[in-house]
Enzyme design. Sequence first.
Site: not given
Ligand code: THU
Length: 128
Positions: A88, A54
Amino acid sequence: MSGALVQAALAARGNAFAPYSKFQVGAALEDAEGRVHTDCNVENATYGLTVCGERVAVLKAGSEGARKFRRIAIAADTDALTPPCGACRQILWEFCGDIEVVLANLGGKTESYRLKELFPKPFDGSYL
Ligand code: THU
């Protein structure tokens, strides 16, 4: 309709760089002109420098000149749909305000929220 935006988030998820967590997230952010900015999470061996999908989408869209946004779709492979993390939510609020947040998974399940529902009392520039 959010169908095309969800499809864009699902497709962007395929570009996730997530060798450590294996947790792939795709995002598709629609700006006020209807342009769609896609992105995914990008991990780092330090772990702490990992950036969520995000957040990358917001920063990428901003760097491409977009300033107003309508909606974001977020796609992950979870039965309980993955919401944006706290950091985020803060970044989305700063750049997008109370946009629609569409969560989706690979099975076609979707849920829609306003950012204000997920982040009811944000800190922002109005306090400074
Ligand atoms: N992650 C995201 O990209 N967005 C979220 O809202 C939650 C977590 C990613 C970060 C990391 O690369 C993986 O998911 C595990 O936390």
